[in-house]
Design an enzyme around this catalytic site. Structure first.
Site, PDB file in Angstrom:
ATOM      1  N   LYS A  83      89.283  34.830  93.010  1.00  9.54           N
ATOM      2  CA  LYS A  83      89.630  33.473  92.557  1.00  9.54           C
ATOM      3  C   LYS A  83      90.978  33.601  91.846  1.00  9.54           C
ATOM      4  O   LYS A  83      91.051  34.001  90.690  1.00  9.54           O
ATOM      5  CB  LYS A  83      88.542  32.968  91.591  1.00  9.54           C
ATOM      6  CG  LYS A  83      88.360  31.466  91.560  1.00  9.54           C
ATOM      7  CD  LYS A  83      89.528  30.679  91.058  1.00  9.54           C
ATOM      8  CE  LYS A  83      89.684  30.767  89.551  1.00  9.54           C
ATOM      9  NZ  LYS A  83      90.966  30.157  89.100  1.00  9.54           N
ATOM     10  N   GLU A 132      90.048  42.033  80.767  1.00  5.76           N
ATOM     11  CA  GLU A 132      91.365  42.472  80.274  1.00  5.76           C
ATOM     12  C   GLU A 132      92.055  41.233  79.731  1.00  5.76           C
ATOM     13  O   GLU A 132      92.401  40.335  80.501  1.00  5.76           O
ATOM     14  CB  GLU A 132      92.157  43.105  81.418  1.00  5.76           C
ATOM     15  CG  GLU A 132      91.481  44.358  81.933  1.00  5.76           C
ATOM     16  CD  GLU A 132      92.039  44.855  83.257  1.00  5.76           C
ATOM     17  OE1 GLU A 132      92.612  44.070  84.011  1.00  5.76           O
ATOM     18  OE2 GLU A 132      91.872  46.055  83.518  1.00  5.76           O
TER      19      GLU A 132
HETATM   20  P1  NAD Z   1      93.428  31.993  81.704  1.00  3.30           P
HETATM   21  O1  NAD Z   1      92.355  32.706  80.967  1.00  3.30           O
HETATM   22  O2  NAD Z   1      93.670  30.564  81.390  1.00  3.30           O
HETATM   23  O3  NAD Z   1      93.144  32.049  83.276  1.00  3.30           O
HETATM   24  C1  NAD Z   1      92.968  33.276  83.967  1.00  3.30           C
HETATM   25  C2  NAD Z   1      92.111  33.027  85.181  1.00  3.30           C
HETATM   26  O4  NAD Z   1      90.790  32.700  84.767  1.00  3.30           O
HETATM   27  C3  NAD Z   1      92.563  31.868  86.053  1.00  3.30           C
HETATM   28  O5  NAD Z   1      92.299  32.215  87.408  1.00  3.30           O
HETATM   29  C4  NAD Z   1      91.673  30.722  85.585  1.00  3.30           C
HETATM   30  O6  NAD Z   1      91.518  29.728  86.560  1.00  3.30           O
HETATM   31  C5  NAD Z   1      90.374  31.438  85.290  1.00  3.30           C
HETATM   32  N1  NAD Z   1      89.519  30.846  84.258  1.00  3.30           N
HETATM   33  C6  NAD Z   1      89.901  30.215  83.124  1.00  3.30           C
HETATM   34  N2  NAD Z   1      88.811  29.893  82.388  1.00  3.30           N
HETATM   35  C7  NAD Z   1      87.734  30.354  83.066  1.00  3.30           C
HETATM   36  C8  NAD Z   1      86.316  30.340  82.814  1.00  3.30           C
HETATM   37  N3  NAD Z   1      85.807  29.793  81.705  1.00  3.30           N
HETATM   38  N4  NAD Z   1      85.512  30.920  83.716  1.00  3.30           N
HETATM   39  C9  NAD Z   1      86.011  31.504  84.830  1.00  3.30           C
HETATM   40  N5  NAD Z   1      87.332  31.532  85.138  1.00  3.30           N
HETATM   41  C10 NAD Z   1      88.177  30.969  84.252  1.00  3.30           C
HETATM   42  O7  NAD Z   1      94.748  32.871  81.525  1.00  3.30           O
HETATM   43  P2  NAD Z   1      96.202  32.613  82.108  1.00  3.30           P
HETATM   44  O8  NAD Z   1      96.871  31.537  81.314  1.00  3.30           O
HETATM   45  O9  NAD Z   1      96.141  32.471  83.581  1.00  3.30           O
HETATM   46  O10 NAD Z   1      96.887  34.033  81.806  1.00  3.30           O
HETATM   47  C11 NAD Z   1      97.461  34.333  80.592  1.00  3.30           C
HETATM   48  C12 NAD Z   1      96.513  35.172  79.742  1.00  3.30           C
HETATM   49  O11 NAD Z   1      96.128  36.332  80.482  1.00  3.30           O
HETATM   50  C13 NAD Z   1      97.188  35.705  78.493  1.00  3.30           C
HETATM   51  O12 NAD Z   1      96.309  35.587  77.412  1.00  3.30           O
HETATM   52  C14 NAD Z   1      97.456  37.157  78.827  1.00  3.30           C
HETATM   53  O13 NAD Z   1      97.565  37.990  77.696  1.00  3.30           O
HETATM   54  C15 NAD Z   1      96.282  37.492  79.679  1.00  3.30           C
HETATM   55  N6  NAD Z   1      96.564  38.665  80.528  1.00  3.30           N
HETATM   56  C16 NAD Z   1      95.935  39.839  80.243  1.00  3.30           C
HETATM   57  C17 NAD Z   1      96.221  40.979  81.002  1.00  3.30           C
HETATM   58  C18 NAD Z   1      95.564  42.316  80.700  1.00  3.30           C
HETATM   59  O14 NAD Z   1      95.641  43.231  81.540  1.00  3.30           O
HETATM   60  N7  NAD Z   1      94.939  42.489  79.551  1.00  3.30           N
HETATM   61  C19 NAD Z   1      97.131  40.889  82.061  1.00  3.30           C
HETATM   62  C20 NAD Z   1      97.738  39.672  82.319  1.00  3.30           C
HETATM   63  C21 NAD Z   1      97.430  38.559  81.551  1.00  3.30           C
END
Ligand code: NAD
Length: 474
Positions: free
Chosen positions: A174, A248
């Protein structure tokens, strides 16, 4: 030309979804709509999971070496289209092309090749010890739900797909709604290399699709990369349903500049360590901790380096900083800057929108000083081009300050003395630290501390179910 792809990739084919709901994709550099994807629902997710379940027994039966061959073929196919893939991701998320060429071009190729090597040497079964004939088996965990963010979508997806496929798992991906078109391009490559249908499936959409995937009883493991807020909800669901989960998550990492640091090395690594991808990377070291004795020198250097950086069209290979991914993200970043100034911080650089870029979600690289540790800009992940520079008294004070965070993801220590830098790194409560930069090998673990996540085992471990068969000694 817009790309309207309101479909899903299931069982090796692009198929219609059961809903007309869709999400527009906007180029963050121009604010122009460049396409759309389906906002899939629970029924669509169920079809994708069913395909992955059906494909699982056959894929499990393949030998690790056969799976390695598929991963190598994928790497070769990807390498041929790496430039197109990097450009497509940049078009959707605004990542500057010189970075996108790596994170969405060459890095995924390297990750697929690395996992092919792991599969080649993978032993699914071994004897427990020379004096105990019991067997230890390493079996594929089953069907994996891979949920990916938008900031470096292809290397993050490769770091899930690579080990999952090598281990013998099947996958439902997804992608993030902002970057789904590139995932469809990857699906086309999977067909080109002849990956058996159903081994990898892609269902697009937002939170509803993500939630349906996590909650689906056919998903054995969730591999999630994204925000800490979403990670908490997902990990809680996985806990309740007793599913395996890797989460992560976010970070607020520190770059510790020790008093003997070579500041030329620090300046050369500043953007890649502290503000990669316009600050939209989880491990960005957005807190720069500088020795009080050299504080003014470090601030001047940061201001000068970022002041000379090129801000502009992410498609231009000379750009160091591009737009933020969306208007919502820009407003969030600007509100952090305003809250810091209102709380007494001072902007040593930036703080506004760059001149000459009327379209696109741009924010100037911003350097804040006069920071108190209780300020939100010291504590919270901003995910934009905003740095705080804070003085420390000695190495112990630097460690205390670095550890004064609810996160623990990345980090960097700058020093000419590698032993001294390593001693500081040993005391930092964070998952992966680099000395004088931020490079990490694919073989290194990436376990987040605290709110930065759970799991992140190196190699195939995160995608294997261990099993023992105890046998009598003869
Ligand atoms: P996000 O959490 O909003 O979304 C990430 C993904 O999860 C998307 O595909 C989204 O549609 C999905 N999603 C969101 N809420 C969900 C839920 N409740 N259940 C299931 N799926 C859900 O994050 P973002 O804005 O896309 O990315 C930025 C964040 O990701 C930042 O906080 C960044 O630090 C983190 N990040 C972490 C790593 C790591 O390796 N630790 C790497 C890259 C990004």
């Amino acid at each position: 030309m817009t790309q309207d792809r309101r479909e899903m990739f299931v069982d090796g084919k692009f198929r219609p979804v059961s809903t007309s709901d869709h999400i527009s994709i906007i180029d963050p550099a121009t604010e122009v709509t460049i396409g759309s994807i389906a906002d899939s629902n629970e029924a669509d997710v169920s079809r994708a999971v069913a395909a992955a379940q059906t494909a699982l027994p056959g894929w499990k039966e393949t030998s690790p070496q056969e799976r390695a061959a598929y991963l190598r073929a994928l790497a070769d196919c990807y390498a041929e289209r790496a430039e197109d893939m990097a450009a497509l991701v940049t078009h959707q998320n605004g990542a500057v092309i010189k970075r996108s060429r790596r994170t969405n071009g060459t890095r995924p190729v390297a990750i697929y090749r690395y996992n092919a090597q792991l599969a080649d040497t993978f032993e699914p079964e071994s004897v427990l010890s020379p004096d105990d004939p019991s067997l230890v088996r390493r079996e594929p965990l089953g069907v994996v739900g891979a949920i990916v963010p938008w900031n470096a979508p292809q290397s993050l997806l490769a770091s899930k797909l690579g080990p999952a496929l090598a281990a013998g798992c099947t996958v439902v991906v997804k992608p993030s709604p902002e970057t789904s078109l590139d995932t469809f391009m990857l699906a086309e490559m999977l067909n080109e290399i002849g990956l058996p249908p159903g081994v990898v499936n892609v269902v697009t959409g937002g939170r509803e699709a993500g939630t349906a995937l996590v909650r689906h009883p056919g998903i054995d493991k969730v591999s999630f990369t994204g925000s800490t807020a979403a990670g908490r909800v997902i990990a809680a669901t996985c806990g309740e349903m007793l599913k395996h989960v890797t989460a992560e998550l976010g970070g607020k990492s520190a770059a510790v500049v020790l008093d003997d640091a070579d500041l030329d090395v620090f300046a050369a690594n500043l953007i890649s360590t502290c503000l990669p991808n316009t600050g939209q990377v989880c491990y960005s070291c957005t807190r720069i901790l500088a020795p009080r004795s050299r504080f003014a020198e470090v601030v001047d250097l940061v201001v000068e380096t970022l002041g000379n950086a090129v801000i502009g069209d992410p498609k231009d290979p000379t750009s160091d900083f591009g737009p933020l991914v969306s208007e919502v993200q820009r407003q969030r970043v600007e509100s952090y800057i305003q809250s810091a100034i209102a709380a007494g911080a001072r902007s040593a650089l930036g703080g506004g929108r760059p001149m000459g870029l009327p379209n696109g979600y741009y924010v100037e690289p911003t350097v804040l000083v006069d920071i108190r540790r209780e300020m939100r800009v010291f504590r919270e992940e901003i995910f934009g081009p905003v740095l705080v520079v804070v003085p420390f008294d000695d190495d112990a004070d630097a460690v205390r300050m670095a550890n004064d965070s609810s996160y623990g993801l990345g980090g960097s220590v700058f020093s000419k003395d590698i032993s001294r830098a390593t001693a500081v790194a040993r005391q930092m409560e964070t998952g992966s630290i680099a000395i004088n930069g931020h490079d990490r090998s694919d073989a290194a673990p990436a376990h987040g501390y605290k709110d930065s996540g759970v799991g992140g085992d190196p190699g195939l471990a995160g995608y294997l179910q261990l099993k023992s068969i105890s046998r009598p000694r003869s």
